[in-house]
Design a protein around this motif. Structure first.
Motif, PDB file in Angstrom:
ATOM      1  N   ARG A  20      29.277 -44.295 -10.607  1.00 25.35           N
ATOM      2  CA  ARG A  20      28.213 -45.183 -11.074  1.00 25.35           C
ATOM      3  C   ARG A  20      26.954 -45.057 -10.232  1.00 25.35           C
ATOM      4  O   ARG A  20      25.868 -45.439 -10.668  1.00 25.35           O
ATOM      5  N   ARG A  26      25.745 -40.843 -17.393  1.00 26.69           N
ATOM      6  CA  ARG A  26      26.097 -41.936 -18.304  1.00 26.69           C
ATOM      7  C   ARG A  26      27.613 -42.000 -18.427  1.00 26.69           C
ATOM      8  O   ARG A  26      28.270 -40.980 -18.661  1.00 26.69           O
ATOM      9  N   GLN A  49      35.695 -56.525 -16.085  1.00 25.80           N
ATOM     10  CA  GLN A  49      34.699 -57.288 -15.324  1.00 25.80           C
ATOM     11  C   GLN A  49      33.863 -56.372 -14.440  1.00 25.80           C
ATOM     12  O   GLN A  49      32.649 -56.577 -14.296  1.00 25.80           O
ATOM     13  N   GLN A  52      31.399 -54.555 -16.688  1.00 24.54           N
ATOM     14  CA  GLN A  52      30.337 -55.466 -17.104  1.00 24.54           C
ATOM     15  C   GLN A  52      29.351 -55.721 -15.969  1.00 24.54           C
ATOM     16  O   GLN A  52      28.136 -55.794 -16.191  1.00 24.54           O
ATOM     17  N   ARG A  53      29.878 -55.840 -14.754  1.00 21.00           N
ATOM     18  CA  ARG A  53      29.012 -56.090 -13.602  1.00 21.00           C
ATOM     19  C   ARG A  53      28.020 -54.940 -13.384  1.00 21.00           C
ATOM     20  O   ARG A  53      26.875 -55.151 -12.973  1.00 21.00           O
ATOM     21  N   HIS A  54      28.457 -53.735 -13.695  1.00 22.77           N
ATOM     22  CA  HIS A  54      27.593 -52.571 -13.517  1.00 22.77           C
ATOM     23  C   HIS A  54      26.928 -52.141 -14.818  1.00 22.77           C
ATOM     24  O   HIS A  54      26.319 -51.061 -14.890  1.00 22.77           O
ATOM     25  N   LYS A  55      27.058 -53.011 -15.853  1.00 23.09           N
ATOM     26  CA  LYS A  55      26.411 -52.786 -17.152  1.00 23.09           C
ATOM     27  C   LYS A  55      26.824 -51.443 -17.767  1.00 23.09           C
ATOM     28  O   LYS A  55      25.996 -50.670 -18.266  1.00 23.09           O
ATOM     29  N   LEU A  56      28.128 -51.191 -17.734  1.00 17.15           N
ATOM     30  CA  LEU A  56      28.685 -49.965 -18.300  1.00 17.15           C
ATOM     31  C   LEU A  56      29.528 -50.303 -19.532  1.00 17.15           C
ATOM     32  O   LEU A  56      30.236 -51.309 -19.540  1.00 17.15           O
ATOM     33  N   PRO A  57      29.460 -49.485 -20.581  1.00 18.34           N
ATOM     34  CA  PRO A  57      30.304 -49.736 -21.757  1.00 18.34           C
ATOM     35  C   PRO A  57      31.780 -49.624 -21.400  1.00 18.34           C
ATOM     36  O   PRO A  57      32.170 -48.780 -20.587  1.00 18.34           O
TER      37      PRO A  57
END
Length: 206
Positions: A20, A26, A49, A52-57
């Motif tokens: 990440r 991506r 979670q 989501q915290r790292h804004k990844l699908p």
């Protein structure tokens, strides 16, 4: 785009953390719940979670394989899922968190199974599956996770020696000295080189 396989264990959580941070990469975070353990949903929650915290699908699937599922059945189901995600996301490849200990364990397992010359070197990177951690020991990954304050879950089935990989890990490879492990690693490297040369030669006769 790359599909990164994340189980929630320390190895894959380290892999996700490293990937990440790479600019221009991506990721699609993929989690497969084998349905072998009653509490396996806690792994999915942790991975979801974190993604989501790292804004990844995030994509996951419940395999519902049951307690008696074999390692081979679990592996096939997991890779079937990962390849489905790869196709759906039009990703370039799947990335897994296999490390150096896995290379040694897999070589021993395949020798026990009598899988032939390719068995020693079966765990490697290929066009559709990248394994960037193969040169790192498990202890290095755990140290990184601790240094970075990562959170992961320990899979209690990893200590159950009724599974062949766990038997090899805890009852065989654990008895190897550091020198023995280095010797085995060198044998694997030489076998990989020989296999490559043989395959190149064989193409001239086909």
């Amino acid at each position: 785009v790359y599909v990164v396989a994340v189980s929630g264990g320390v190895d894959s959580m380290v892999l996700l953390d490293v990937l990440r941070q790479q600019s221009g990469v991506r990721l699609v975070v993929a989690h497969f719940d084998h349905g072998i353990r009653a509490n396996s949903d806690v792994d999915r929650v942790l991975v979801q979670q974190t993604a989501q915290r790292h804004k990844l699908p995030f994509v996951y699937h419940e395999g519902n394989l049951g307690i008696g599922a074999s390692e081979d059945v679990a592996r096939k189901a997991r890779y079937d899922f990962l390849h489905q995600v790869k196709r759906a996301s039009k990703a370039d490849a799947i990335i897994t968190a296999h490390h150096h200990n896995d290379v040694l364990e897999t070589a021993i397992i395949n020798m026990l199974r009598g899988t032939g010359r390719k068995g020693l070197t079966s765990l490697h990177s290929r066009e559709t599956i990248h394994r960037p951690l193969l040169h790192l020991e498990k202890s290095h990954l755990r140290q990184y996770a601790q240094d970075q304050g990562l959170v992961w879950n320990e899979d209690e089935t990893n200590t159950d020696t009724k599974y062949l990989r766990n038997h090899v890990r805890h009852n065989l490879l654990s008895r190897f000295s550091s020198e023995d492990r280095q010797k085995l690693a060198e044998i694997i490297r030489k076998a990989a080189s020989v296999n490559q040369e043989l395959d190149q030669q064989l193409t001239h006769y086909l």
